[in-house]
Write an enzyme that holds these catalytic residues in place. Structure first.
Site, PDB file in Angstrom:
ATOM      1  N   ASN B 128     -10.408 -14.379   1.267  1.00 20.82           N
ATOM      2  CA  ASN B 128      -9.532 -15.229   0.218  1.00 20.82           C
ATOM      3  C   ASN B 128      -9.868 -15.287  -1.225  1.00 20.82           C
ATOM      4  O   ASN B 128      -9.849 -16.122  -1.881  1.00 20.82           O
ATOM      5  CB  ASN B 128      -9.725 -16.930   0.863  1.00 20.82           C
ATOM      6  CG  ASN B 128      -9.121 -16.811   2.168  1.00 20.82           C
ATOM      7  OD1 ASN B 128      -7.984 -16.277   2.381  1.00 20.82           O
ATOM      8  ND2 ASN B 128      -9.745 -17.479   3.055  1.00 20.82           N
ATOM      9  N   GLY B 130     -10.091 -12.162  -3.834  1.00 23.04           N
ATOM     10  CA  GLY B 130      -9.926 -11.165  -4.348  1.00 23.04           C
ATOM     11  C   GLY B 130      -9.621 -11.110  -5.758  1.00 23.04           C
ATOM     12  O   GLY B 130     -10.539 -11.376  -6.501  1.00 23.04           O
ATOM     13  N   ASP B 239     -17.682  -5.785 -16.599  1.00 21.24           N
ATOM     14  CA  ASP B 239     -17.520  -5.162 -17.984  1.00 21.24           C
ATOM     15  C   ASP B 239     -18.309  -3.833 -18.235  1.00 21.24           C
ATOM     16  O   ASP B 239     -17.591  -3.007 -18.820  1.00 21.24           O
ATOM     17  CB  ASP B 239     -18.087  -6.073 -18.972  1.00 21.24           C
ATOM     18  CG  ASP B 239     -17.047  -7.489 -19.527  1.00 21.24           C
ATOM     19  OD1 ASP B 239     -16.052  -7.436 -18.807  1.00 21.24           O
ATOM     20  OD2 ASP B 239     -17.736  -8.352 -20.092  1.00 21.24           O
ATOM     21  N   ARG B 242     -16.505  -1.068 -15.262  1.00 24.15           N
ATOM     22  CA  ARG B 242     -15.153  -0.493 -15.424  1.00 24.15           C
ATOM     23  C   ARG B 242     -14.757   0.529 -16.079  1.00 24.15           C
ATOM     24  O   ARG B 242     -13.940   1.217 -15.738  1.00 24.15           O
ATOM     25  CB  ARG B 242     -14.305  -2.121 -16.144  1.00 24.15           C
ATOM     26  CG  ARG B 242     -13.725  -2.694 -15.041  1.00 24.15           C
ATOM     27  CD  ARG B 242     -12.675  -3.590 -15.791  1.00 24.15           C
ATOM     28  NE  ARG B 242     -12.899  -5.174 -15.252  1.00 24.15           N
ATOM     29  CZ  ARG B 242     -13.475  -6.247 -15.750  1.00 24.15           C
ATOM     30  NH1 ARG B 242     -13.786  -5.800 -17.503  1.00 24.15           N
ATOM     31  NH2 ARG B 242     -13.487  -7.097 -15.442  1.00 24.15           N
ATOM     32  N   GLN B 278      11.348  24.635 -19.589  1.00 23.67           N
ATOM     33  CA  GLN B 278      11.026  23.625 -20.536  1.00 23.67           C
ATOM     34  C   GLN B 278      10.770  22.362 -19.687  1.00 23.67           C
ATOM     35  O   GLN B 278      10.098  21.497 -20.159  1.00 23.67           O
ATOM     36  CB  GLN B 278      12.171  23.406 -21.683  1.00 23.67           C
ATOM     37  CG  GLN B 278      11.713  22.791 -22.798  1.00 23.67           C
ATOM     38  CD  GLN B 278      12.700  22.808 -23.958  1.00 23.67           C
ATOM     39  OE1 GLN B 278      13.801  22.384 -23.755  1.00 23.67           O
ATOM     40  NE2 GLN B 278      12.290  23.166 -25.038  1.00 23.67           N
ATOM     41  N   GLN B 336       4.897  16.657  -7.947  1.00 22.32           N
ATOM     42  CA  GLN B 336       6.100  17.160  -8.236  1.00 22.32           C
ATOM     43  C   GLN B 336       6.121  18.359  -8.771  1.00 22.32           C
ATOM     44  O   GLN B 336       7.083  19.261  -8.446  1.00 22.32           O
ATOM     45  CB  GLN B 336       6.620  16.137  -9.591  1.00 22.32           C
ATOM     46  CG  GLN B 336       7.949  16.073  -9.686  1.00 22.32           C
ATOM     47  CD  GLN B 336       8.942  15.789  -8.681  1.00 22.32           C
ATOM     48  OE1 GLN B 336       8.420  14.989  -7.861  1.00 22.32           O
ATOM     49  NE2 GLN B 336      10.345  16.350  -8.393  1.00 22.32           N
ATOM     50  N   GLU B 363     -11.989  -2.828  -8.322  1.00 19.79           N
ATOM     51  CA  GLU B 363     -12.871  -3.520  -9.712  1.00 19.79           C
ATOM     52  C   GLU B 363     -11.833  -4.075 -10.578  1.00 19.79           C
ATOM     53  O   GLU B 363     -12.052  -3.994 -11.905  1.00 19.79           O
ATOM     54  CB  GLU B 363     -13.463  -2.262 -10.254  1.00 19.79           C
ATOM     55  CG  GLU B 363     -14.916  -2.702 -10.548  1.00 19.79           C
ATOM     56  CD  GLU B 363     -15.949  -1.442 -10.702  1.00 19.79           C
ATOM     57  OE1 GLU B 363     -15.776  -0.854  -9.488  1.00 19.79           O
ATOM     58  OE2 GLU B 363     -16.692  -1.069 -11.459  1.00 19.79           O
TER      59      GLU B 363
END
Lengths: 259, 382
Positions: B128, B130, B239, B242, B278, B336, B363
């Site tokens: 509970n 997150g 901080d 990350r 292209q 792709q 994170e």
């Protein structure tokens, strides 16, 4: 346990060319690396040191720029590097190289074990390891895939064979040449790289090791490269089929036909 | 682009690259398929001194900071984000000790972290709690000379594999976030066990597991910093950490771009390599441009943080959100470019696209990062 690891600087196999005049490998402008088999020999030496204590000395014969592989060896865990370098060594074949390495080792002091790669990837002769052992009258085993035990001056090793392996024991001091299966070499460590950057590589000349002039370099080399060529493809191949007995019968018939 | 790295910075980058080329790439597909933790590779990293880069010199480290971690993680992520995450999680797990631990605690843990003998993990998330980390329910009560911890941590990276855990628990539930403290729990502590092991979409070689604290008793001196300052330390930890996650995005994006360009040069359709079209060129150009922009931002943010400024949250969140959104886009575009082949497991871009998704989630989700940036803007403009 003092260990000497013989290391050769070789051209990177990704970029191999022949000098058309001399039929030897063109080394100019080609990136140089530590001979891959020697990396495995070095790793084994460092592991033995970690278990049994002692020192690992990386030894190389080569031009001044071969100093870089010795620094690399230090970054991988060797304690020091010794470079045997002199213009008089140029053109050495495997005999003269073995002699020169022997003289360098004799000039460097006591040791318990010499480790070499199975062969260098440029010359591919696999002769310098056994040649050096012969020169030094040391017991040796080639193509070692595992060091099983080292105790009371006896080293037990596995020698790789086509159909398995032999288990052999020999007294130290001794010389071993190793195959790639012996270990998975570590990546040079950061602290090792910093140590290598600052390390002083000992450089020995022909005079320093007391080498006799007629035994070194081109003059001391019985080998001459006469020609290098790609062998022509061999004749037709024939596959036999059927049961084992039938195949053997066919093979015998085929061989008889040549008589 | 040349980022004018110092000799030592280049050395760190090269060493991480060698680990990637020699140890990670040959094993990554197998580890991914088997959901297997890369113990051997972490041991190789330890031998190469990679765990020492962020540890101060007085504890046997190399004394690097956020920027050094970023350089290493970028290269490791080129090989496998799962493996790189396992490395990053150990740094994350020990940051609270580095930031708020006392000298005795640092002496106890940092040398083992530097040598790679022990790994760490960070225990914040719960079922509970997150994005709203203040919703944690794990408690710690002092009983004589021992703290007694109760609760369950969820989705803990390196859970069951690390030996050192920093656990965030409420020491004064009535104060909410201000009543949180951090504790070091060690593998084998009484009442500490591991629960469900997760089966994930990507970064499958990393371990993600429940930590169960059931009357877990630990010595009094395992409290990290002062009681009630846990959340401040958590925010500082995140901080600093990350940009590391952002650099995983950069490394992954680079790996995907490399695969896409090599393939586009080889793949012939309509009689020409597809890179000559292209439509493909523009995709590759956008991928490369976004990647380089992300790298520049991550490097700049990491250097900014290492200067120890008063406020580092905004650049930290900015680089995390930008680089990980980039990684999702670039890996998707790489699939792709490779077309049907890219969708198959025989080609590495399929795994890269699966691995990319978590970067936008863990994170701090990228939505939470935008909240942080927005709140900082709100404070800056009076």
């Amino acid at each position: 346990m003092n260990i000497i690891v013989c290391i050769k600087q070789v051209p990177d196999a990704k970029d191999v060319r022949l000098d058309p005049k001399t039929n030897t490998l063109a080394r100019e402008g080609v990136e140089s690396i530590m001979n891959p088999f020697d990396r495995h020999a070095l790793e084994e030496g460092v592991r033995l040191k970690e278990t049994h204590g002692g020192q690992v000395t990386a030894l190389s014969m080569g031009p001044p720029q071969a100093e870089s592989v010795l620094r690399e060896a230090i970054s991988c865990g060797a304690d020091q590097g010794v470079l045997v370098s002199d213009r008089a060594f140029a053109g050495a074949d495997t005999w003269a190289t073995s002699y020169t390495l022997r003289k360098a080792i004799e000039a460097s002091g006591e040791f318990d074990l010499i480790l070499c790669g199975k062969q260098a990837i440029d010359g591919d002769t696999a002769q310098v390891g056994p040649g050096l052992a012969g020169q030094m009258k040391l017991p040796f085993v080639t193509c070692v895939q595992k060091i099983r035990n080292l105790d009371d001056g006896i080293i037990q090793v596995e020698r790789m064979m086509d159909d398995g392996f032999d288990v052999l024991e020999l007294p130290v001091p001794a010389l071993l040449t190793v195959v790639k299966d012996i270990n998975d070499p570590r990546v040079p460590s950061l602290k090792g790289k910093m140590k290598a950057k600052k390390a002083t590589i000992k450089i020995l000349s022909a005079a320093d090791i007391g080498a006799e002039e007629q035994c070194i370099g081109l003059a001391g080399s019985p080998t001459r490269v006469v020609n290098v060529f790609t062998p022509a493809p061999r004749g037709d191949r024939k596959m036999f089929t059927g049961s084992l007995e039938e195949q053997v019968d066919q093979l015998v018939d085929q061989l008889r036909s040549y008589l | 682009m040349d980022y004018l790295l110092s000799e030592e910075e280049q050395m760190i980058k090269d060493t991480a690259r060698e680990i990637t080329e020699e140890k990670i790439i040959p094993l990554r597909a197998e580890l991914d398929e088997k959901n297997e933790f890369p113990t051997v590779i972490l041991e190789d990293m330890a031998k190469a001194d990679l765990f020492s880069i962020f540890v101060p010199e007085e504890y046997g480290g190399l004394g690097g900071g956020c920027f050094e971690i970023v350089l290493a993680l970028e290269e490791l992520a080129r090989g496998c984000v799962g493996v790189a995450t396992s490395f990053a999680a150990s740094a994350l797990g020990i940051f609270p000790v580095l930031i708020a631990g006392n000298e005795e605690m640092k002496q106890k843990y940092m040398p083992d972290i530097a040598s790679g003998k022990r790994w760490a993990a960070f225990g914040l998330t719960e079922a509970n709690a997150g994005s709203d980390a203040s919703g944690i329910q794990t408690t710690a009560v002092l009983d004589g000379d021992e703290w007694v911890l109760n609760g369950t941590k969820q989705w803990i990276t390196n859970g069951g594999e690390s030996q050192i855990y920093t656990i965030i628990a409420l020491t004064d539930p009535s104060k909410g976030a201000r009543g949180a403290s951090i504790f070091v729990v060690e593998d084998g502590d009484p009442g500490f066990s591991y629960g469900k092991k997760e089966d994930k979409m990507g970064i499958r070689s990393s371990a993600t597991r429940e930590l169960i604290l059931k009357d877990c008793r630990i010595p009094k001196d395992r409290l990290v910093g002062r009681k009630g300052t846990g959340f401040i330390t958590v925010m500082k930890t995140l901080d600093i950490s990350r940009p590391g996650i952002a650099s995983l995005g950069v490394g992954l994006g680079q790996a995907a771009l490399d695969e896409a360009v090599v393939y586009a040069k080889q793949r012939v359709q309509f009689g020409k390599p597809i890179i000559s079209f292209q439509a493909v060129q523009h995709m590759l150009a956008d991928m490369a441009t976004q990647l380089e922009a992300a790298r520049s931002l991550v490097y700049a943010a990491a250097r900014h943080i290492d200067a120890n400024p008063k406020n580092m949250s905004k650049p930290s969140s900015m680089c995390k959100v930008f680089a990980t959104d980039m990684a999702m886009k670039v890996t998707t575009d790489a699939v792709q470019v490779l077309g049907g082949y890219g969708y198959m497991k025989e080609y590495p871009v399929e795994k890269m696209m699966r691995d990319a998704k978590i970067l936008q989630i863990y994170e701090g989700t990228n939505q939470i990062q935008r909240n942080v940036i927005g709140q900082e803007l709100n404070k800056e403009y009076i």
